[in-house]
Scaffold this motif. Structure first.
Motif, PDB file in Angstrom:
ATOM      1  N   THR A  16      -6.058  -9.109  -0.598  1.00 18.15           N
ATOM      2  CA  THR A  16      -6.609  -8.055  -1.458  1.00 18.15           C
ATOM      3  C   THR A  16      -5.753  -6.812  -1.263  1.00 18.15           C
ATOM      4  OG1 THR A  16      -8.758  -9.034  -1.015  1.00 18.15           O
ATOM      5  CG2 THR A  16      -8.753  -6.884  -2.071  1.00 18.15           C
ATOM      6  N   LYS A  17      -5.230  -6.266  -2.356  1.00 21.08           N
ATOM      7  CA  LYS A  17      -4.208  -5.220  -2.249  1.00 21.08           C
ATOM      8  C   LYS A  17      -4.769  -3.822  -2.500  1.00 21.08           C
ATOM      9  CE  LYS A  17      -1.079  -8.370  -1.718  1.00 21.08           C
ATOM     10  NZ  LYS A  17      -1.044  -8.864  -0.355  1.00 21.08           N
ATOM     11  N   LEU A  18      -4.012  -2.846  -2.010  1.00 24.46           N
ATOM     12  CA  LEU A  18      -4.337  -1.442  -2.252  1.00 24.46           C
ATOM     13  C   LEU A  18      -3.311  -0.876  -3.220  1.00 24.46           C
ATOM     14  CD1 LEU A  18      -5.690   1.308  -1.580  1.00 24.46           C
ATOM     15  CD2 LEU A  18      -4.099   1.505   0.310  1.00 24.46           C
ATOM     16  N   GLY A  19      -3.765  -0.489  -4.399  1.00 20.54           N
ATOM     17  CA  GLY A  19      -2.830   0.072  -5.377  1.00 20.54           C
ATOM     18  C   GLY A  19      -3.090   1.529  -5.679  1.00 20.54           C
ATOM     19  N   CYS A  20      -4.359   1.953  -5.587  1.00 20.45           N
ATOM     20  CA  CYS A  20      -4.641   3.332  -5.975  1.00 20.45           C
ATOM     21  C   CYS A  20      -5.761   3.968  -5.161  1.00 20.45           C
ATOM     22  CB  CYS A  20      -5.009   3.389  -7.456  1.00 20.45           C
ATOM     23  SG  CYS A  20      -6.583   2.612  -7.844  1.00 20.45           S
ATOM     24  N   ALA A  21      -6.645   3.174  -4.589  1.00 23.49           N
ATOM     25  CA  ALA A  21      -7.796   3.660  -3.814  1.00 23.49           C
ATOM     26  C   ALA A  21      -8.769   4.463  -4.652  1.00 23.49           C
ATOM     27  CB  ALA A  21      -7.331   4.479  -2.601  1.00 23.49           C
ATOM     28  N   GLU A  22      -8.708   4.346  -5.962  1.00 23.80           N
ATOM     29  CA  GLU A  22      -9.663   5.112  -6.766  1.00 23.80           C
ATOM     30  C   GLU A  22     -10.206   4.328  -7.962  1.00 23.80           C
ATOM     31  OE1 GLU A  22      -7.944   8.455  -9.005  1.00 23.80           O
ATOM     32  OE2 GLU A  22      -6.106   8.075  -7.910  1.00 23.80           O
ATOM     33  N   GLY A  23     -10.219   3.021  -7.828  1.00 21.27           N
ATOM     34  CA  GLY A  23     -10.871   2.219  -8.853  1.00 21.27           C
ATOM     35  C   GLY A  23     -10.098   2.106 -10.147  1.00 21.27           C
ATOM     36  N   GLY A  24      -8.816   2.472 -10.123  1.00 15.84           N
ATOM     37  CA  GLY A  24      -8.092   2.544 -11.380  1.00 15.84           C
ATOM     38  C   GLY A  24      -7.134   1.400 -11.651  1.00 15.84           C
ATOM     39  N   CYS A  25      -6.844   0.549 -10.666  1.00 19.09           N
ATOM     40  CA  CYS A  25      -5.781  -0.443 -10.909  1.00 19.09           C
ATOM     41  C   CYS A  25      -6.252  -1.889 -10.770  1.00 19.09           C
ATOM     42  CB  CYS A  25      -4.602  -0.196  -9.980  1.00 19.09           C
ATOM     43  SG  CYS A  25      -4.888  -0.680  -8.268  1.00 19.09           S
ATOM     44  N   GLY A  26      -7.326  -2.113 -10.049  1.00 16.46           N
ATOM     45  CA  GLY A  26      -7.869  -3.467  -9.934  1.00 16.46           C
ATOM     46  C   GLY A  26      -7.159  -4.346  -8.920  1.00 16.46           C
ATOM     47  N   ALA A  27      -6.156  -3.819  -8.205  1.00 19.12           N
ATOM     48  CA  ALA A  27      -5.429  -4.651  -7.234  1.00 19.12           C
ATOM     49  C   ALA A  27      -6.350  -5.114  -6.102  1.00 19.12           C
ATOM     50  CB  ALA A  27      -4.246  -3.872  -6.655  1.00 19.12           C
ATOM     51  N   CYS A  28      -7.442  -4.379  -5.909  1.00 15.40           N
ATOM     52  CA  CYS A  28      -8.332  -4.669  -4.779  1.00 15.40           C
ATOM     53  C   CYS A  28      -9.557  -5.474  -5.214  1.00 15.40           C
ATOM     54  CB  CYS A  28      -8.787  -3.354  -4.162  1.00 15.40           C
ATOM     55  SG  CYS A  28      -9.749  -2.384  -5.339  1.00 15.40           S
ATOM     56  N   THR A  29      -9.509  -6.082  -6.384  1.00 14.59           N
ATOM     57  CA  THR A  29     -10.702  -6.751  -6.913  1.00 14.59           C
ATOM     58  C   THR A  29     -11.143  -7.925  -6.029  1.00 14.59           C
ATOM     59  OG1 THR A  29      -9.992  -6.166  -9.142  1.00 14.59           O
ATOM     60  CG2 THR A  29     -11.674  -7.883  -8.966  1.00 14.59           C
ATOM     61  N   VAL A  47     -15.777  -6.403  -8.207  1.00  9.70           N
ATOM     62  CA  VAL A  47     -15.821  -4.970  -7.848  1.00  9.70           C
ATOM     63  C   VAL A  47     -14.474  -4.551  -7.286  1.00  9.70           C
ATOM     64  CG1 VAL A  47     -18.275  -5.147  -7.237  1.00  9.70           C
ATOM     65  CG2 VAL A  47     -16.558  -5.218  -5.430  1.00  9.70           C
ATOM     66  N   ASN A  48     -14.300  -3.235  -7.210  1.00  4.87           N
ATOM     67  CA  ASN A  48     -13.122  -2.677  -6.553  1.00  4.87           C
ATOM     68  C   ASN A  48     -13.440  -2.490  -5.075  1.00  4.87           C
ATOM     69  OD1 ASN A  48     -12.912  -0.741  -9.455  1.00  4.87           O
ATOM     70  ND2 ASN A  48     -11.377  -2.238  -8.885  1.00  4.87           N
ATOM     71  N   ALA A  49     -12.762  -3.256  -4.220  1.00  2.06           N
ATOM     72  CA  ALA A  49     -13.048  -3.151  -2.784  1.00  2.06           C
ATOM     73  C   ALA A  49     -12.685  -1.770  -2.248  1.00  2.06           C
ATOM     74  CB  ALA A  49     -12.281  -4.238  -2.023  1.00  2.06           C
ATOM     75  N   CYS A  50     -11.787  -1.061  -2.938  1.00  3.26           N
ATOM     76  CA  CYS A  50     -11.363   0.250  -2.427  1.00  3.26           C
ATOM     77  C   CYS A  50     -12.466   1.292  -2.549  1.00  3.26           C
ATOM     78  CB  CYS A  50     -10.105   0.721  -3.151  1.00  3.26           C
ATOM     79  SG  CYS A  50     -10.366   1.119  -4.880  1.00  3.26           S
ATOM     80  N   LEU A  51     -13.473   1.039  -3.377  1.00  4.24           N
ATOM     81  CA  LEU A  51     -14.555   2.008  -3.520  1.00  4.24           C
ATOM     82  C   LEU A  51     -15.875   1.496  -2.954  1.00  4.24           C
ATOM     83  CD1 LEU A  51     -13.999   3.469  -7.115  1.00  4.24           C
ATOM     84  CD2 LEU A  51     -13.630   4.608  -4.936  1.00  4.24           C
TER      85      LEU A  51
HETATM   86  S1  FES Z   1      -6.794  -0.129  -5.182  1.00  2.00           S
HETATM   87 FE1  FES Z   1      -6.686   0.347  -7.274  1.00  2.00          FE
HETATM   88  S2  FES Z   1      -8.674  -0.177  -7.930  1.00  2.00           S
HETATM   89 FE2  FES Z   1      -8.792  -0.376  -5.824  1.00  2.00          FE
END
Ligand code: FES
Ligand code: FAD
Ligand code: FES
Length: 1118
Positions: A16-29, A47-51
């Motif tokens: 599960t990746k970190l792309g933005c940490a703000e729910g905007g990219c979906g890399a952490c789905t 869900v976005n795991a980053c949030l």
């Molecule tokens: S890291 Fe981009 S939506 Fe979570």
């Protein structure tokens, strides 16, 4: 702690990746599953795991990409299909996309294409371009022919069918199908992981338990009943209520907010209840937006249409509200209570006059959502002890019409510029306005009602006069201060009018449909009233077919799946930040300038150094070597110590035990500045003559004579904005001191391993032979990782050297965007001379680039712009000049095309001007000016075997350009408000480095005694498939299958002095080096092949080995 941090740092699940940490990219789905006791339903949702706060996951099952399949075990069909459909390039987005698709299929094994598209609104991919992803996943859909595992005897129709469309327009030497769906494993929903029964029984048994989690700075309280929630809110009136955390999570992470007490009421039944009343539907405040959408869709299907106008307006806003991952957790109450002035739902709730039930421990009250509800920016009338219990969405009446609009820069998943909802009620059977509410977001500090306008329109008839009045009244009422946050003042004000106009037309149509005598909407205005309906995507890819007779073993020219695609789809592909933590590893956060141009008077890090987890701060005096750095000229600092020249200029760093601690401490460092006058724009630089030297000129012919000869002379200018690289993986470096002789090993996401090595060595004051840089793969580069990566990696190396411990830093998205520069904004000024025929005879053009606070690669970028100043056109007399504007913005850098796009864009601007001024079709003028065989470019290259004219004519005829042009013209003449466009532009792009010495490459090939081959070359893999191509080259030259060849990484200790992977030449250069090395090995093996012609590869290798032949060779190409 977020779920993402827990997965990656505590469990080591780095798929599960970190792309933005703000729910905007979906890399952490990831997919969450939970059993909902009050409805006895099992829910699966992406869900976005980053949030997602870890505390919110009590009794929730989490499925990550690792959990659904792996290369070694078994791939899940969603992993297999994206990989085999060529839907993964750098692969950094791939696990997130896989999980979005997986969650969709868990809920709906037979989705429609529209469902797939909706599921991906919250997933960004920067490399692949969505088409192949959708093509691969189309095979699961109804349209793609998949039966969802139930259609055929053998389980799934895809095992027999062929889901790929054939192009009707292709030649015999072209192919269209990259994959055969029959090769895919069928989807079998019965084989999915079940919800853990232990969790189910625990959930059922825990109805009355409430939870309390203590963190370093906050306590998380999860009440289990409404009473308890109200009691806690009364005890802690300042407590933050958190449901989806999509707002609070952002505030904590990016706005430094600290909330000591958090109340989490997400699972309280009363807050999740949905009830139908006589007046409408009541939603508990914790209902998610997805749930609300589902209920409203159902209501729209079952209720009489006139009752559902409000519901339809809400659904229209939800279509464009965030991505599905956000809507799956974000609550309706959260949207209301955030009280954002650009909320998309609040205008609808306000225009519809929704009722809100507020509650505290002493009772409840019902208020209307009107202009009294929001009392200021992000403030409401709720008292501190009160909570929002529910919202009632009313049914509409027969003579009532409601619409909602959202205008944002991007249609899906973007914040609004202006958002609006309008609600009109007529005296039944007439067009006389009885009631009108116009609600706007984005026009004030709160959602507002245009009350004056609405009141003045009461009792008026819905017609042209009302429209005119409404427009002038709105223009007076909806005003904005010129300095308002968000800018775009004129546009926003215009939008209030144009959105009303859309509403006006929509209502006219609806009134007519009800038989009310109103004027007809003119046919050319109809498109303004249409609701946007995206078409189901369909596509076809055409590529060169493999020539007949080519051996099956020869993989060159065959559409081979990216070598890492399967690993990328399962999350097993290792990116830089996925390297497991070293035992004594530390994390670094940068201290950056908040001023564009200033002297540094003092830096006080004492408070930061006292903060939890902090180990030390790093400043310029910690650099043992040289503080001057830069890819070509050493005109920037590793760490600024006297002056800062842009916002984001690195002034130091904090090293701590975790990212959180390091980042918090970095924000606590106090800096005193003496501000100096900054230069920010190109125009300011021109006025101040702030240029870097040299100013380049490229000239050919006699300019003066050219202009004299011209029938017409035209002058113009063009501004081109910058662009952010937005590689999905931000910059990251892990530096590991080796403890001996100043050695250091760095894992870096960079296109330029050798440059990183030399600049780190320079900063550390050691020879380059002590520094090893290793690059396995990047999550995208696009030029942004050619030189600017060293800005981070040198600082991380300095910190690791100071502490003699491994140090890591992966920039947050906002830091990356702040620090690393992007594409150069350009300004072009031109004078062009041309004949009546359209032939251009003279051109004088000046290019200005916003270079930023250091030269970086900007001179080469400008040179390339000049090389492209005439694009594909033969202009006999030409002069181009290039000015590098020295400004106080972060240094701009390489970006796909490297100045070529800007050079050509400005050229095409004057070419269009010429056509327009002559009143002739642009394609005719372009065709007339194309280079022909034997001509010289302005840089004196003779063009031989030129294919421009053939390419142009083929493009025109194969695209059906003229027929399309005619259709566009008809459409445009019939539609006043929406227009279509069509153009054809030639491109002549120069490849390879303009600095000739960089056009060299090396390779190292080892053959092991079992016949396997380890290949290394100087290029880096950033998604473009370079490693795949290099394996294909080695496979052809050695005459062995690709499966025997492996590439592990790019490293400076295997292939030295490599050029950056750039300039559109890496396949050619490195391919040449690989070929060279493999040919050397072939020569060495030839005697053994001769001796044993029927032998196998392994036989020859073994024979050579026992004969003491060197089975390792390096290769070189220039
Ligand atoms: S890291 Fe981009 S939506 Fe979570
Ligand atoms: C990537 C992304 C995209 C987004 N896109 C959009 C968009 O397109 N349109 C849009 O309008 N918004 C958007 N948002 C904003 C946000 O998602 C919404 O406002 C969402 O509805 C907030 O709900 P939540 O449950 O996550 O709120 P939380 O973050 O949990 O809480 C938000 C606030 O509401 C308060 N609150 C919540 N419930 C109650 C209650 N019952 N009583 C009292 N106070 C309460 C909290 O105290 C807090 O202040 C987006 C956010 C992100 C991160
Ligand atoms: S493959 Fe999607 S971001 Fe690179």
């Amino acid at each position: 702690m977020t779920l993402l941090t827990y997965l990656r740092r505590k469990l080591g699940l780095t798929g599960t990746k970190l792309g933005c940490a703000e729910g905007g990219c979906g890399a952490c789905t990831v997919m969450l599953s939970r059993y909902q006791t009050h409805t006895n339903q099992l829910l699966h949702y992406a869900v976005n795991a980053c949030l997602a706060p870890l505390c919110s996951l009590h009794l929730v099952a989490v499925t990550t990409v690792e959990g659904i399949g792996s290369v070694a075990r078994k791939l899940h069909p969603v992993q297999e299909r994206i990989a085999k459909a060529h839907g993964s390039q750098c692969g950094f987005c791939t696990p997130g996309i896989v999980m979005s698709m997986y969650a969709l299929l868990r809920n709906n094994p037979k989705p429609k294409m529209a469902d797939v598209e909706e599921a991906f609104h919250g997933n960004l991919c920067r490399c692949t371009g969505y088409r192949p992803i959708l093509e691969g996943y189309k095979t699961f859909t109804v349209e793609g022919g998949c039966c969802g595992g139930r259609g055929r005897e053998n389980g799934c129709c895809m095992t027999n069918g062929n889901g790929v469309e054939e192009s009707s327009n292709k030649d015999d030497d072209e192919a269209t199908s990259l994959f055969n769906p029959a090769d895919f494993a069928p989807l079998d929903p019965t084989q999915e992981v079940i919800f853990p029964p232990e969790l189910m029984s625990l959930t059922k048994g825990q109805r009355s338990a409430s939870l309390r989690f203590h963190g370093e700075r906050a306590v998380w309280l999860q009440p289990n009943s409404l009473d308890e929630f109200l009691r806690l809110k009364s005890e802690h009136p300042d407590a933050r209520v958190v449901v989806g955390n999509t707002e609070v999570g952002i505030e904590v992470k990016f706005k430094n907010m600290v909330y000591p007490v958090i109340l989490a009421p997400a699972f309280i039944p009363e807050l999740n209840k949905v009830t139908q009343t006589e007046d409408g539907i009541v939603f508990g405040a914790a209902c998610t937006l997805s749930h609300m959408g589902a209920v409203l869709k159902q209501a729209v299907q079952t209720l009489p249409p006139h009752q559902t106008e409000v519901f339809l307006a809400v659904l229209e806003q939800l279509r464009w509200f965030a991505g599905l991952q956000i809507r799956n957790v974000a609550a309706v109450g959260g949207n209301i209570m955030t009280a954002s002035p650009i909320s998309d739902l609040n205008p609808v709730f306000m225009a519809a006059g929704c009722k809100l039930t507020l509650m505290d421990k002493d009772g409840s009250r019902v208020v209307h959502m009107d202009d009294g509800f929001f009392t200021g920016y992000r403030k409401t009338i709720l008292r501190p002890q009160e909570i929002l219990l529910s919202i009632e969405l009313p049914y509409s009446k027969k003579s009532q019409f409601v619409s909602a609009f959202k205008q944002s820069p991007r249609r899906e998943d973007d914040i609004s510029i202006v958002t609006a909802a309008m609600n009109v009620t007529f005296t039944p059977g007439t067009d006389v306005v009885e009631d009108l509410k116009l609600s706007y977001g984005g026009m004030a500090a709160t959602t507002v009602l245009a009350k004056k306008t609405a009141n003045r329109l009461l009792k008026k008839r819905w017609g042209e006069e009302l429209l005119q009045d409404a427009c002038s009244l709105l223009a007076q009422e909806m005003i904005l201060d010129p300095s308002v946050p968000g800018g775009m003042v004129t546009y926003r004000r215009t939008l209030t009018l144009s959105l009303f106009y859309k509403f006006y037309l929509t209502v006219l149509q609806k009134l007519r449909a009800q038989g009310v005598a109103v004027e007809e909407v003119p046919s050319d205005c109809l498109s303004a009233a249409e609701i946007f309906h995206p078409e189901t995507p369909s596509s076809v890819q055409v590529y060169q077919a493999v020539p007949e007779g080519r051996s099956q073993d020869d993989s060159v020219g065959r559409p081979m799946m990216h070598l890492s695609a399967l690993k990328q789809a399962t999350g097993e592909a290792v990116y830089c930040d996925d390297v497991p933590l070293y035992e004594n590893e530390l994390y670094l956060a940068l201290i950056t300038s908040t001023k564009a141009h200033a002297n540094i008077l003092s830096v006080d890090a004492s408070a930061a150094e006292r903060m939890p987890g902090v180990v030390c701060c790093v400043f310029a005096e910690d650099i043992p070597g040289c503080n001057a750095t830069g890819p070509i000229a050493y005109d920037e600092t590793v760490i600024a110590n006297r002056q800062v020249t842009c916002v984001g200029h690195i002034m130091g760093a904090v090293v701590a035990d975790t990212q959180l601690h390091a980042q918090r401490a970095a924000k606590a460092v106090k800096v005193q500045y003496e501000e100096l006058q900054p230069i920010v724009t190109i125009q300011e630089a021109i006025a101040a003559k702030s240029f870097y030297q040299p100013i380049r000129t490229l000239q050919k012919g006699d300019l003066e004579a050219g202009f004299e000869q011209a029938d017409h002379i035209l002058e113009g200018e063009m501004h081109i904005g910058g662009q952010e690289h937005f590689y999905l993986e931000t910059n990251v470096t892990l530096a590991v001191p080796k403890g001996e002789d100043g050695e250091m090993e760095l894992f870096v996401s960079t296109q330029s391993a050798a440059k990183t090595q030399s600049l780190v060595a320079k900063a550390l004051g050691v020879p380059a032979n002590r520094v090893v840089v290793r690059v396995r793969r990047m999550g995208g580069g696009f030029g942004g990782k050619e030189s600017r990566t060293t800005v981070l990696s040198t600082v991380v190396a300095v910190a690791a050297n100071k502490l003699k411990r491994p140090v890591r830093c992966m920039l947050d998205r906002d830091e990356d965007m702040l620090i690393t520069g992007g594409r150069h904004p350009f300004y072009g000024k031109y004078k062009v001379g041309f004949m009546n025929s359209g032939k251009v005879v003279a051109l004088d053009v000046s290019y200005y680039s916003n270079t930023g606070n250091s030269t970086d690669l900007s001179l080469s970028v400008m040179e390339r712009a000049l090389f492209h100043m005439v694009n594909s056109y033969s202009i006999p007399n030409v002069r181009g000049r290039g000015f590098l504007c020295r400004t106080n913005v972060p240094s701009n850098t390489a970006f796909r095309g490297f100045g070529g796009p800007q050079g050509m864009m400005i050229c095409e601007s004057w070419m269009s001007d010429v056509a327009q001024s002559l009143g002739r079709p642009a394609e005719e003028i372009r065709r007339l000016n194309l280079f022909v065989e034997g001509e010289l470019t302005p840089y004196n290259q003779t063009l031989d075997q030129i294919t421009l004219d053939r390419c142009w004519d083929e493009c025109l005829s194969r695209s059906g350009y003229q027929e399309r042009r005619a259709a566009v013209d008809i459409y445009n003449s019939q539609n006043r408000w929406t227009k279509r466009g069509l153009t054809i532009i030639p491109t002549m792009f120069g490849i390879s480095f303009t600095a000739v010495f960089l056009n060299q490459a090396g390779a190292l090939v080892h053959i092991y005694t079992d016949g396997s081959v380890l290949l290394t070359h100087g290029g880096t893999e950033m998604g473009q498939g370079l490693h795949t191509k290099m394996v294909q080259v080695a496979s052809r030259v050695l005459g062995i299958p690709c499966s025997k060849i492996h590439i592990s990484e790019t490293s400076t200790n295997t292939v030295p002095n490599t050029s950056p992977t750039a300039a559109s030449a890496s396949s050619d250069l490195n391919g040449g080096a690989v070929q060279n090395a493999c040919e050397t090995l072939n020569e060495r093996l030839q005697p053994y092949k001769n001796k044993n012609p029927k032998g196998s590869w392994e036989d020859w290798v073994t024979a050579a080995y026992f004969d003491r032949v060197n089975l390792s060779a390096n290769g070189f190409y220039k």
